[in-house]
Design an enzyme around this catalytic site. Structure first.
Site, PDB file in Angstrom:
ATOM      1  N   ASP A   1     117.051  13.086 -78.171  1.00 19.95           N
ATOM      2  CA  ASP A   1     118.069  12.098 -78.365  1.00 19.95           C
ATOM      3  C   ASP A   1     118.409  12.029 -79.237  1.00 19.95           C
ATOM      4  O   ASP A   1     117.574  11.217 -80.403  1.00 19.95           O
ATOM      5  CB  ASP A   1     118.347  10.971 -77.183  1.00 19.95           C
TER       6      ASP A   1
ATOM      7  N   ASN B   1     120.845  10.100 -80.470  1.00 17.15           N
ATOM      8  CA  ASN B   1     121.320   9.229 -80.767  1.00 17.15           C
ATOM      9  C   ASN B   1     121.845   8.333 -80.237  1.00 17.15           C
ATOM     10  O   ASN B   1     122.561   7.037 -80.247  1.00 17.15           O
ATOM     11  CB  ASN B   1     123.488   9.544 -81.019  1.00 17.15           C
TER      12      ASN B   1
ATOM     13  N   ASP C   1     121.323   7.156 -77.099  1.00 16.88           N
ATOM     14  CA  ASP C   1     122.510   6.708 -75.980  1.00 16.88           C
ATOM     15  C   ASP C   1     120.910   7.173 -74.361  1.00 16.88           C
ATOM     16  O   ASP C   1     121.767   7.166 -73.216  1.00 16.88           O
ATOM     17  CB  ASP C   1     123.307   7.803 -75.494  1.00 16.88           C
TER      18      ASP C   1
ATOM     19  N   ASP D   1     120.737  15.067 -76.394  1.00 20.18           N
ATOM     20  CA  ASP D   1     121.909  16.407 -77.267  1.00 20.18           C
ATOM     21  C   ASP D   1     121.738  17.723 -78.430  1.00 20.18           C
ATOM     22  O   ASP D   1     119.815  17.667 -77.881  1.00 20.18           O
ATOM     23  CB  ASP D   1     122.329  15.319 -77.954  1.00 20.18           C
TER      24      ASP D   1
ATOM     25  N   ASP E   1     122.835  29.407 -70.858  1.00 25.79           N
ATOM     26  CA  ASP E   1     122.813  28.995 -68.884  1.00 25.79           C
ATOM     27  C   ASP E   1     124.140  29.678 -69.004  1.00 25.79           C
ATOM     28  O   ASP E   1     125.292  28.675 -69.266  1.00 25.79           O
ATOM     29  CB  ASP E   1     122.323  27.882 -68.156  1.00 25.79           C
TER      30      ASP E   1
ATOM     31  N   ASP F   1     122.690  31.934 -63.430  1.00 27.07           N
ATOM     32  CA  ASP F   1     122.291  31.083 -63.151  1.00 27.07           C
ATOM     33  C   ASP F   1     122.777  32.152 -61.155  1.00 27.07           C
ATOM     34  O   ASP F   1     124.049  32.320 -61.142  1.00 27.07           O
ATOM     35  CB  ASP F   1     123.623  29.768 -62.701  1.00 27.07           C
TER      36      ASP F   1
ATOM     37  N   GLU G   1     119.150  35.306 -62.047  1.00 27.46           N
ATOM     38  CA  GLU G   1     118.157  34.370 -61.050  1.00 27.46           C
ATOM     39  C   GLU G   1     118.819  34.694 -60.104  1.00 27.46           C
ATOM     40  O   GLU G   1     119.189  35.046 -59.304  1.00 27.46           O
ATOM     41  CB  GLU G   1     118.459  33.151 -61.234  1.00 27.46           C
TER      42      GLU G   1
ATOM     43  N   HIS H   1     113.274  24.614 -64.382  1.00 28.30           N
ATOM     44  CA  HIS H   1     113.546  22.779 -63.985  1.00 28.30           C
ATOM     45  C   HIS H   1     113.800  22.861 -62.330  1.00 28.30           C
ATOM     46  O   HIS H   1     114.749  21.781 -62.027  1.00 28.30           O
ATOM     47  CB  HIS H   1     115.282  22.878 -64.695  1.00 28.30           C
ATOM     48  N   ASP H   2     113.563  24.068 -61.968  1.00 30.69           N
ATOM     49  CA  ASP H   2     114.060  23.725 -60.071  1.00 30.69           C
ATOM     50  C   ASP H   2     112.237  23.578 -59.485  1.00 30.69           C
ATOM     51  O   ASP H   2     112.606  23.399 -58.036  1.00 30.69           O
ATOM     52  CB  ASP H   2     114.869  25.290 -59.753  1.00 30.69           C
TER      53      ASP H   2
HETATM   54  C1  GLC Z   1     120.340  27.716 -59.522  1.00 28.58           C
HETATM   55  C2  GLC Z   1     119.999  26.537 -60.826  1.00 28.58           C
HETATM   56  C3  GLC Z   1     119.446  25.011 -60.352  1.00 28.58           C
HETATM   57  C4  GLC Z   1     120.734  24.913 -59.460  1.00 28.58           C
HETATM   58  C5  GLC Z   1     122.312  26.001 -58.891  1.00 28.58           C
HETATM   59  C6  GLC Z   1     122.615  25.568 -58.695  1.00 28.58           C
HETATM   60  O1  GLC Z   1     119.021  27.413 -58.671  1.00 28.58           O
HETATM   61  O2  GLC Z   1     118.818  27.054 -61.431  1.00 28.58           O
HETATM   62  O3  GLC Z   1     118.783  24.124 -61.168  1.00 28.58           O
HETATM   63  O4  GLC Z   1     121.336  23.565 -58.827  1.00 28.58           O
HETATM   64  O5  GLC Z   1     121.028  27.121 -59.073  1.00 28.58           O
HETATM   65  O6  GLC Z   1     124.042  25.681 -60.013  1.00 28.58           O
END
Ligand code: GLC
Length: 556
Positions: free
Chosen positions: A43, A45, A47, A51, A120, A216, A281, A343-344
Site C-alpha cells: 500500500d 498511499n 489507505d 495498489d 488477468d 479466468d 484457468e 488466491h482461491d
Molecule cells: C476464478 C477466480 C476467482 C473468481 C472467479 C470468478 O475462479 O480465480 O477468484 O472468484 O473466477 O471470476
C-alpha cells in the site's frame, strides 16, 4: 548459503548458457511466475489497500528473487464485490489501485527490470454494474439485449459453486445465466459483437506492452446454444466414476467445442502482437485440457493450470504419479504448469502444516520439473493462511457459505473464506508487517509476521526465501532446467523421488527425499553436486546420501 551460491556459480560456469537464447520454444513455456494479488501486496498511499504504485516500488524485490514473470490479479474498474473478478470497465483502473498511467508505468518498469508481466482477463462474465449489462437488462429490445445469456425459463444447470446459475430480472421478465455468483452475469459469445469488444479490450492492453493474460474461467466461455439440460448430472463439474475425483466433462455450461476455437482465435490476436502468453484457468484433465492447448497443432492457449496439484499430498508417490501423468498426457512441446498456491485455495504452507523444511523440498521439486512454476505472493517466505471467522468474511464465497458443505470441500478444500489466504504481504516486523501505514488494513495481517517476513528472511541464511532465490537463479541460468526433457528414474527407495532432466549433452539429476528418515540412492558415473538443501546431503563414491527431507541436484 555461501555453499549453495558457490555450487551454483560452478554450474553457471560449466554450462555458460543464457536461458532460452538458443531454442525455438516460446519464453512462456518454461518461465517462473510470481502471482500478485494487488490489494494485498503493498500500500503506497496509506489507505489500507495495496495498489499499483506499491507494486512498482517492490519490483526490485521481485527481480532480486529471480522470478521471470509477474501475473497480476485484476485491478480494473470494478465494484469489488469479488475483488476485481467482477469488472465494470476492462480498459480502466479501479481508483483505489491507481490510474491508467500507473498501469503503463508498471508494464514499462517491469520490462526495465528484465521481467515479463501478464494481466488477468475475466472474459466469461462482467460485473452486473458494467454498462453493457445495465443496458442488456433494461429491456428485451435494446442494442445489447443479447450480449448476455437470457432465457424465459431456467434449465436445470447449476452454477460452479452450486445452486442455480439462473437469476430473475424483472425488467425483462427473464432469467440471466451466471456461471459463478449472481452479480457476475456471463457474456454471450455467440454474438460476434461481444467477442469483438472483448478482443479489443485485450488488444488495448497488448498494445500497451502487456506480455499476455491469465484467463479466468476460460472453460465456461460458451454455453450449449440451445441451453439443453445436461443428460447425466446437473453439476457443471461432474464426478468421474473411474477416478472418484472431480473432472471436467462436456456439459452444457462448460468446455463447449466452440471454446476450443475461441482459444485459437485469442492466440491469433496475441500472436499479432508478438510472443504473448495465454494461461487458462481450466481445471480438469486430459483430453479436455489438450483441446484448450490447441490439440495436436498446439495452437491454442499455450498453458493451462492443473488444479489437482493445489490439493497435493506430500509424498513421493503422489508427486511421482503427478509427473508421470503430466509427461504422458502433455509431452513436449506442451508445457505443464506446476502451482501449489493461488488466491482461491488454501496456501501450500497451510497444507504443509507450516513446516519450512517441507516447503523447501516442495519448491526444489517445483523449480526442477519440466514446465512453468507459478508461485503466489508470500509463498517465498512461507506465508500461511489466517483463519478469519466466516462472520467477518469480505469474500463473497465466504459470505455465501457459513461453513464448507461436504460436496464443496472436495473442490475448495477446508476453507471457503478466501480472505484467509489473501492477507497482506509480510514485508518486515514493523506495524502491519510493513504493508501499510494505515490504522486499518483491508484484511488483517497474519500475526505471525513478527517471525515470517521478507526482511528477516533475507538475512537468514537458512530461510525459505534464500532457498527459493538460489533455486530460481539455478533455474534461470540453466537451459537444461528450462527446456530439458524429464524422465523419472524408477525403483527408488520408499519416500524418494528421482528424475533426470536432459538437453543435448547436458544432464541434471534431481533426487528428493520426502520421508522423515535419511535415505541412500545409488548413482552411476561421477556427477557433480550442484545443489543440496542440507549440508549433510552429499554424493560420495556412487551413493547419494540424503537427510530427512533432503534433496540434491546433480549435474553430469
Ligand atoms: C476464478 C477466480 C476467482 C473468481 C472467479 C470468478 O475462479 O480465480 O477468484 O472468484 O473466477 O471470476
Amino acid at each position: 548459503m555461501r555453499l549453495k551460491l558457490c555450487l551454483i556459480s560452478a554450474l553457471l560456469l560449466s554450462l555458460a548458457i543464457s536461458a532460452n537464447a538458443q531454442n525455438n520454444e516460446p519464453w512462456y513455456h518454461s518461465t517462473t511466475i510470481y502471482q500478485i494479488y494487488p490489494r494485498s501486496y503493498y500500500d503506497s498511499n496509506g489507505d489500507g489497500i495495496g495498489d499499483l504504485p506499491g507494486i512498482i516500488q517492490k519490483l526490485d524485490y521481485i527481480k532480486s528473487l529471480g522470478y521471470e514473470t509477474i501475473w497480476l490479479s485484476p485491478f480494473y474498474k470494478s465494484p469489488q464485490v469479488d475483488f476485481g473478478y467482477d469488472i465494470s470497465d476492462y480498459t480502466d483502473i479501479a481508483p483505489e489501485y491507481g490510474t491508467l498511467a500507473d498501469a503503463q508505468k508498471l508494464i514499462d518498469e517491469t520490462h526495465k527490470h528484465g521481467m515479463k508481466i501478464v494481466f488477468d482477463m475475466v472474459m466469461n462474465h462482467t460485473s452486473d454494474q458494467h454498462p453493457w449489462f445495465k443496458e442488456s437488462m433494461s429491456s428485451r429490445t435494446n442494442p445489447k439485449a443479447d450480449w448476455y445469456i437470457w432465457a424465459d425459463k431456467p434449465n436445470h444447470w447449476s452454477s460452479q459453486i452450486r445452486g442455480t446459475g439462473w437469476h430473475y430480472c424483472k425488467e425483462r421478465n427473464q432469467y440471466f445465466w451466471a456461471s459463478f455468483l449472481p452479480f457476475q452475469p456471463d457474456l454471450n459469445y455467440r454474438n460476434p459483437a461481444v467477442k469483438k469488444a472483448m478482443f479489443d479490450a485485450c488488444r488495448f492492453w497488448l498494445a500497451k506492452g502487456v506480455d499476455g493474460f491469465r484467463l479466468d474461467m476460460i472453460n465456461s466461455i460458451y454455453k450449449d446454444s440451445l441451453l439443453r439440460n445436461n443428460t447425466a448430472s446437473r453439476r457443471a463439474v461432474a464426478r468421474s466414476p473411474e477416478t472418484k475425483k472431480y473432472r471436467s466433462t462436456i456439459k452444457g455450461s462448460l468446455n463447449q467445442p466452440e471454446t476450443f476455437e475461441f482459444a485459437k482465435e485469442l492466440r491469433a490476436v496475441c500472436d499479432s502482437f508478438g510472443d504473448r502468453m495465454l494461461l487458462g484457468e481450466v481445471y480438469g484433465t486430459h483430453p479436455v485440457v489438450k483441446e484448450f492447448l490447441g490439440g495436436q497443432k498446439n495452437n491454442g492457449l499455450g498453458l493451462v493450470f492443473n488444479f489437482e496439484m493445489l490439493r497435493f499430498h506430500y509424498n513421493a508417490k503422489y508427486f511421482s504419479k503427478l509427473v508421470a501423468n503430466l509427461e504422458k498426457d502433455f509431452p513436449a512441446p506442451y508445457s505443464p504448469v506446476y502451482v501449489f498456491s493461488n488466491h482461491d485455495r488454501r496456501r501450500s504452507m497451510k497444507r504443509l502444516k507450516d513446516d519450512m523444511a517441507r516447503a523447501k523440498l516442495l519448491h526444489v521439486f517445483q523449480l526442477t520439473t519440466r514446465g512453468v512454476s507459478c508461485m503466489y505472493y508470500g509463498e517465498e517466505i512461507g506465508m500461511s493462511d489466517l483463519q478469519i471467522p466466516y462472520k467477518d468474511a469480505l469474500d463473497p464465497i465466504g459470505q455465501k457459505y457459513k461453513k464448507v458443505p461436504r460436496w464443496l470441500s472436495e473442490l475448495f478444500d477446508e476453507t471457503l473464506n478466501r480472505d484467509d489466504l489473501r492477507t497482506p504481504m509480510q514485508w518486515d516486523n514493523s506495524a502491519n508487517a510493513g504493508f501499510s501505514t494505515s490504522a486499518k488494513t483491508w484484511l488483517p495481517v497474519n500475526p505471525n509476521y513478527m517471525q515470517i517476513n521478507a526482511k528477516t528472511e533475507v538475512k537468514d541464511e537458512n530461510s525459505l526465501l534464500l532457498e527459493i532465490q538460489a533455486l530460481l537463479l539455478l533455474h534461470k541460468r540453466n537451459k537444461v532446467l528450462h527446456d530439458g526433457s524429464l524422465e523419472l528414474i524408477p525403483k527408488q527407495p520408499h519416500g524418494v523421488l528421482a528424475y533426470k532432466r536432459k538437453l543435448n549433452d547436458q544432464e541434471v539429476i534431481v533426487i528428493l527425499n520426502f520421508s522423515k528418515k535419511p535415505k541412500e540412492v545409488k548413482l552411476s558415473g561421477t556427477p557433480n553436486s550442484l545443489y543440496q538443501i542440507h549440508k549433510t546431503d552429499k554424493y560420495d563414491a556412487g551413493t547419494v546420501h540424503l537427510s530427512a527431507l533432503g534433496a540434491m541436484i546433480l549435474g553430469k
